[in-house]
Design a protein around this motif. Structure first.
Motif, PDB file in Angstrom:
ATOM      1  N   SER B 171      -4.488   0.366  11.552  1.00 18.07           N
ATOM      2  CA  SER B 171      -4.382   1.688  10.583  1.00 18.07           C
ATOM      3  C   SER B 171      -5.386   1.494   9.747  1.00 18.07           C
ATOM      4  CB  SER B 171      -2.341   2.596  10.709  1.00 18.07           C
ATOM      5  OG  SER B 171      -2.060   0.597   9.857  1.00 18.07           O
ATOM      6  N   GLY B 172      -6.003   2.566   9.355  1.00 21.68           N
ATOM      7  CA  GLY B 172      -6.829   2.408   8.513  1.00 21.68           C
ATOM      8  C   GLY B 172      -7.786   1.795   8.498  1.00 21.68           C
ATOM      9  N   LYS B 173      -9.106   2.667   7.468  1.00 18.66           N
ATOM     10  CA  LYS B 173     -10.466   1.719   8.182  1.00 18.66           C
ATOM     11  C   LYS B 173     -10.151   0.287   6.675  1.00 18.66           C
ATOM     12  CE  LYS B 173     -13.946   4.256   8.884  1.00 18.66           C
ATOM     13  NZ  LYS B 173     -15.094   4.483   9.582  1.00 18.66           N
ATOM     14  N   THR B 174      -9.307  -0.029   6.210  1.00 12.29           N
ATOM     15  CA  THR B 174      -9.061  -1.384   5.419  1.00 12.29           C
ATOM     16  C   THR B 174      -8.943  -2.488   6.260  1.00 12.29           C
ATOM     17  OG1 THR B 174      -8.560  -0.134   3.701  1.00 12.29           O
ATOM     18  CG2 THR B 174      -7.965  -2.605   4.182  1.00 12.29           C
ATOM     19  N   HIS B 175      -8.499  -2.343   7.764  1.00 13.14           N
ATOM     20  CA  HIS B 175      -7.481  -2.871   9.128  1.00 13.14           C
ATOM     21  C   HIS B 175      -8.827  -2.910   9.737  1.00 13.14           C
ATOM     22  CE1 HIS B 175      -3.090  -1.785   8.515  1.00 13.14           C
ATOM     23  NE2 HIS B 175      -3.586  -2.347   7.470  1.00 13.14           N
ATOM     24  N   VAL B 176      -9.973  -2.154   9.108  1.00 11.52           N
ATOM     25  CA  VAL B 176     -11.242  -1.995  10.396  1.00 11.52           C
ATOM     26  C   VAL B 176     -11.552  -3.313   9.917  1.00 11.52           C
ATOM     27  CG1 VAL B 176     -12.814  -0.910  11.228  1.00 11.52           C
ATOM     28  CG2 VAL B 176     -10.664   0.482  11.790  1.00 11.52           C
ATOM     29  N   ALA B 177     -12.444  -3.347   8.382  1.00  7.26           N
ATOM     30  CA  ALA B 177     -13.782  -3.701   7.971  1.00  7.26           C
ATOM     31  C   ALA B 177     -12.758  -5.279   7.653  1.00  7.26           C
ATOM     32  CB  ALA B 177     -12.663  -3.474   6.598  1.00  7.26           C
ATOM     33  N   GLU B 178     -11.295  -5.610   8.047  1.00 10.53           N
ATOM     34  CA  GLU B 178     -10.401  -6.742   7.819  1.00 10.53           C
ATOM     35  C   GLU B 178     -10.885  -7.348   9.287  1.00 10.53           C
ATOM     36  OE1 GLU B 178      -7.358  -7.043   4.468  1.00 10.53           O
ATOM     37  OE2 GLU B 178      -6.529  -5.911   6.123  1.00 10.53           O
ATOM     38  N   VAL B 179     -10.698  -6.635  10.548  1.00 14.36           N
ATOM     39  CA  VAL B 179     -11.378  -7.320  11.526  1.00 14.36           C
ATOM     40  C   VAL B 179     -12.115  -7.377  11.715  1.00 14.36           C
ATOM     41  CG1 VAL B 179     -11.058  -6.448  13.981  1.00 14.36           C
ATOM     42  CG2 VAL B 179      -9.331  -6.032  12.738  1.00 14.36           C
ATOM     43  N   SER B 180     -13.440  -6.491  11.393  1.00 14.83           N
ATOM     44  CA  SER B 180     -14.906  -7.158  11.727  1.00 14.83           C
ATOM     45  C   SER B 180     -15.355  -8.259  10.882  1.00 14.83           C
ATOM     46  CB  SER B 180     -15.853  -5.559  10.888  1.00 14.83           C
ATOM     47  OG  SER B 180     -15.713  -5.070  11.584  1.00 14.83           O
ATOM     48  N   LEU B 181     -15.149  -7.876   9.429  1.00 11.56           N
ATOM     49  CA  LEU B 181     -14.447  -9.462   9.020  1.00 11.56           C
ATOM     50  C   LEU B 181     -14.234 -10.629   9.696  1.00 11.56           C
ATOM     51  CD1 LEU B 181     -14.124  -8.565   5.469  1.00 11.56           C
ATOM     52  CD2 LEU B 181     -16.200  -9.026   5.747  1.00 11.56           C
ATOM     53  N   PHE B 182     -13.275 -10.312  10.491  1.00 11.51           N
ATOM     54  CA  PHE B 182     -12.670 -12.091  11.019  1.00 11.51           C
ATOM     55  C   PHE B 182     -13.893 -12.116  11.731  1.00 11.51           C
ATOM     56  CE2 PHE B 182      -8.985 -12.601  13.815  1.00 11.51           C
ATOM     57  CZ  PHE B 182      -9.454 -14.164  14.057  1.00 11.51           C
ATOM     58  N   GLU B 183     -13.925 -11.410  12.708  1.00 12.15           N
ATOM     59  CA  GLU B 183     -14.433 -11.506  13.999  1.00 12.15           C
ATOM     60  C   GLU B 183     -16.192 -11.817  13.751  1.00 12.15           C
ATOM     61  OE1 GLU B 183     -13.642  -7.145  16.757  1.00 12.15           O
ATOM     62  OE2 GLU B 183     -15.262  -7.347  15.049  1.00 12.15           O
ATOM     63  N   GLN B 184     -16.896 -11.350  12.639  1.00  9.74           N
ATOM     64  CA  GLN B 184     -17.948 -12.163  11.742  1.00  9.74           C
ATOM     65  C   GLN B 184     -17.980 -13.736  11.596  1.00  9.74           C
ATOM     66  OE1 GLN B 184     -19.187 -10.510   8.532  1.00  9.74           O
ATOM     67  NE2 GLN B 184     -21.597  -9.970   9.817  1.00  9.74           N
ATOM     68  N   ALA B 185     -16.190 -13.799  11.410  1.00 11.42           N
ATOM     69  CA  ALA B 185     -16.016 -15.032  10.675  1.00 11.42           C
ATOM     70  C   ALA B 185     -16.003 -15.898  11.900  1.00 11.42           C
ATOM     71  CB  ALA B 185     -15.356 -15.163   9.929  1.00 11.42           C
ATOM     72  N   ALA B 186     -14.788 -15.694  13.356  1.00  8.63           N
ATOM     73  CA  ALA B 186     -15.290 -16.561  14.301  1.00  8.63           C
ATOM     74  C   ALA B 186     -16.457 -16.165  15.073  1.00  8.63           C
ATOM     75  CB  ALA B 186     -13.362 -15.736  14.590  1.00  8.63           C
ATOM     76  N   GLY B 187     -16.733 -15.832  14.573  1.00  4.64           N
ATOM     77  CA  GLY B 187     -17.761 -15.115  16.678  1.00  4.64           C
ATOM     78  C   GLY B 187     -16.922 -14.720  17.687  1.00  4.64           C
TER      79      GLY B 187
END
Lengths: 496, 333
Positions: B171-187
């Motif tokens: 819920s909200g763009k902050t979460h979206v950014a966090e998911v993207s950062l996590f995706e990037q880190a975990a590949g």
């Protein structure tokens, strides 16, 4: 423990807070532009200093009272104070104009009372079971429920199909403007910063209902009061008997209301629309709907108060608010360090049961106050319209502004007041537009969530919906509802 | 009991429609602490909250405003101006007179994300002076009962084999950014499903409609004993209220985001007034009573002064900038 809870709820102080909540609720509900959400938000800081039981009793009493209060202005002034009362205005206002305001008000409070008690009792008995059932409602199910809500538009549209559809289409269109709730991108904002936040329901509905009605009164010069006829007396006993005779409708509407109340993100307004459509489909006085049918008041009023109890089910057992108002009550719980969820019932059982029992008391207080005040309320009709119009307009503007503390919303309310006046001139029904606005964004969000999830799981939306048992059941009910409403609408059209 | 009634006395004052005005009068106390000889505040101060009443920023800002009001003896009028991930309210704040009589609060990542992704944003990063922060909070990653994941590695392994199949309620763009950062880190690649708020996400994860959810740390206690596993927190350092939940960093994934609420003034506000506000925030927020109230709300107290908060924000700004450089569509999903 039971004795302890009873002594808490019936202590003089708790009763005073309960009464205060109910009375304030009725007032908030009746004022155009104000509603239970505003009332509960306003009173919330006051409850921090009270014991948790007292605070919750007051807030939930306010919620209950506000849900009924909306019908008062809907009946008397044709200005529904809340979205929940939009359907009530359709029949309440014609009744008031026939001099039967007391009758309409009595039926409204009695059926609100029945619905309220029904919802609370269901909540008291079945919360753990119902909350688990509610969890089964995911995006596809909620999307279908929204479609069910939209299907009742056939019951709201009056004489003309095309005008009814035009109205609901305008409502749906309004729900699109602003930030797209899924991707957070802007749509139809025309680079206007004020439009980026979208249209709030309150200023739009205040404009379409209350301001338009007042402008209409100004245009119909010559009348000094809203009704020319004398208010007919209506003994309380007759109301009680009449309500009791409608027990089937009451139970059906209350079940609809409770279920809708339990579903997350819905609320009393949708409950009252669906039960209104269902009542029109089955009522013996179906041809009187829109002209002053008592069934048309009994159904939405019992449903929206039943939704109050329903909305507490997921709140208390899972910490998921079932409506905007119960979301604020959530805050009242957590400020005392009580975390809604299964542990709430074991660790704070006294508070939970005090809240439940308190709601029963609130409902009874609401009925007593409503019945006693009916003669007073109906005197409003004899007040000079020169006094009523400025008062209602002032409250409407105030309510529109206070929704988001934004002057733009005042402009929105005024513009929609003028649009509402046009609607009235061209005999376009207003309720479908409000219904479209309430359901439009909900339907869209849930459909898009369902599409996203289906795509992630490598499925298409049709098999995704059809393979979920609950959605399949809702889909069948939905088709029946559309068929039934279409038939009703066609029948009333042929009779014209 | 005494604490509660005092708290009530403070908060009772915030009672006015939609929080549009706040007229608690101070009965004689206050003004005991001079603010460097400055006469500020001589009149009531408007406090813009760019979110609806009842949210995290709002609750905290109201608590702070009522304490400052008590201490200073001038009203702090809360005005909720929600919309556009704080853009609506901050637009108004950026355009207000920089005289110290209009201030506001914002949430760090929402603010920065609006700067990068908002449309027609009439202000920029330097339109505000950042006066201080009093809390820190973090989001966590939860998985549904049906998913069967018991630790982060299991989830990542599955996601690697099934790209895009796992759904995450946000819920909200902050979460979206966090998911993207996590995706990037975990590949890995996940599918986000946007919800209206925490309650919605909770419903989605408990009902098993999504596989994972990003939620505030306060939800951890709420899902206890219901089969929902909390795999990790996005915070860089362990969170004191949920000591058993590992950070992503400690599990080897370089994600460190936190959420804190920042008190801001329009840029160009006189320095001595800004310093007086920062000093007052520090003073009122360091009392035991204030911190007890925060603890009751599940908030973790952490004071940051002007330099510290700017430094944090700069880090967040760079983090988002870097994310978007590597993947321009990271926030557009």
């Amino acid at each position: 423990m039971l004795a302890e809870v009873i002594s808490t709820v019936f202590s003089p102080l708790a009763l005073v807070f309960n009464l205060l909540g109910v009375v304030l609720g009725i007032i908030f509900g009746a004022m155009p532009g104000l509603n239970g959400v505003v009332g509960v938000a306003l009173l919330l800081p006051l409850t921090y200093g009270l014991s948790p039981s007292h605070g919750l009793i007051m807030l939930s009493g306010l919620y209950m009272g506000a849900t009924y209060g909306g019908s008062i202005s809907a009946i008397l002034l044709n200005c529904p104070g809340t979205g929940e009362a939009a359907c009530t205005a359709l029949n309440g206002s014609p009744l008031a104009r026939q001099g039967r305001a007391k009758e309409a008000l009595s039926y409204s409070v009695l059926s609100s009372g029945f619905g309220g008690l029904f919802g609370v009792i269901i909540m008291m008995l079945f919360t753990p079971f119902l909350s688990q059932a509610a969890l089964k409602f995911g995006p596809p199910e909620l999307f279908l429920v929204c479609l069910g809500g939209l299907a009742v538009v056939g019951s709201l549209m009056g004489k003309s199909f095309s005008k009814g559809f035009l109205s609901v289409a305008i409502g749906l269109l309004l729900s699109i403007i602003g930030m797209d709730a899924v991707s957070a991108n802007y749509r139809f904002t025309f680079d206007n910063a004020s439009l980026q936040a979208g249209f709030d329901l309150i200023p739009v509905s205040v404009g379409l209902f209350a301001i338009a009605e007042m402008l209409n009164l100004i245009c119909n010069q010559g009348d000094n009061s809203i009704i020319s006829e004398k208010n007919k007396p209506f003994p309380v006993m007759e109301g009680i008997i009449g309500t009791a005779k409608r027990w089937k409708l009451l139970i059906k509407s209350s079940i609809i209301g409770t279920i809708i109340g339990i579903l997350p993100g819905t609320g009393g307004a949708i409950a009252s629309f669906i039960s209104y459509g269902e009542a029109k489909r089955t009522s013996k006085e179906a041809d009187q709907f829109g002209k002053g049918a008592v069934d048309g008041i009994v159904a939405p009023e019992s449903a929206n108060n039943a939704a109050v109890g329903g909305s507490f089910v997921p709140l208390l057992s899972l910490g998921i608010p079932g409506s905007a108002t119960s979301a604020i009550i959530f805050g009242a719980l957590t400020i005392h360090g009580m975390i809604p969820g299964p542990k709430l019932f074991s660790e704070h059982a006294d508070v939970v049961y005090a809240l439940m029992l308190g709601l029963l008391v609130s409902t009874i207080l609401m009925v007593v106050i409503g019945l006693m005040a009916t003669p007073v309320f109906s005197k409003v009709l004899n007040v000079d319209v020169k006094m009523i119009i400025p008062a209602v307009l002032a409250f409407s503007i105030f309510g529109a502004y206070s929704a988001r503390n934004n002057p733009f919303d005042v402009l929105v309310a005024i513009v929609f007041g003028l649009i509402g006046l046009l609607f009235k001139r061209f005999q376009i029904p207003i309720a479908p537009a409000v219904l479209g606005m309430i359901l439009g964004s909900m339907a869209e969000k849930n459909l898009r969530r369902a599409l996203t999830i289906a795509a992630a799981k490598g499925s298409d939306i049709f098999s995704f919906i059809l393979l979920r048992p609950i959605s399949l059941v809702i889909l069948v009910l939905l088709l029946l509802l559309i068929y039934g409403n279409f038939k009703t609408a066609l029948r009333s059209k042929n009779e014209e | 009991m005494k604490k509660r009634s005092l708290f009530a006395a403070i908060l009772a004052g915030t009672l006015l429609l939609g929080g549009c005005a706040n007229k608690t009068t101070n009965d004689g106390s206050g003004n005991g602490s001079g603010s460097g000889g400055s006469a500020y505040p001589e009149k009531s101060v408007q406090f813009i909250i760019p979110y609806a009443a009842g949210g995290g920023t709002d609750t905290l800002a109201r608590l702070l405003a009522s304490s400052m009001e008590q201490s200073w003896g001038q009203s702090f009028l809360i005005a909720n101006k929600p919309g556009g991930l704080s853009q609506v309210g901050l637009t108004e704040l950026a355009g207000a007179d920089a005289d110290g009589y209009t201030i506001g609060a914002l949430s760090n990542l929402d603010h920065i994300l609006v700067l990068f992704t908002g449309e027609n944003v009439s202000y920029d990063y330097d339109s505000f002076d950042y006066l201080g922060a009093i809390n820190t909070t973090a989001n966590v990653l939860m998985v549904s009962k049906d998913s069967g994941f018991t630790d982060l590695q299991e989830m990542i392994d599955y996601a690697k084999e099934h790209p895009g199949e796992l759904t995450v309620a946000v819920s909200g763009k902050t979460h979206v950014a966090e998911v993207s950062l996590f995706e990037q880190a975990a590949g890995i690649q996940l599918t986000t499903v946007m919800q209206d708020g925490g309650g919605d996400s909770l419903n989605a994860i408990m009902g098993g409609h999504v596989d994972c959810a990003v939620l505030d740390k306060n939800y951890v206690a709420q899902v206890e004993g219901q089969g929902i596993n909390t795999l990790a927190t996005f915070a860089g350092e362990p969170i004191s209220t949920i000591p058993d939940i590992p950070t992503m960093k400690s599990l080897g994934y370089d994600v460190a985001t936190e959420t804190y609420r920042v008190i801001v003034a329009p840029a160009g506000t006189p320095k001595e007034i800004e310093d007086a506000i920062t000093e007052k925030i520090k003073e009122v927020s360091s009392t035991q009573e204030f911190q007890d109230s925060m603890a009751n709300m599940g908030e973790i107290y952490r004071f940051l002064d002007q330099d510290q908060v700017k430094e944090r924000l700069d880090q967040d700004y760079e983090m988002i900038q870097q994310l978007l450089e590597e993947n321009p569509d990271a926030l557009n999903r």
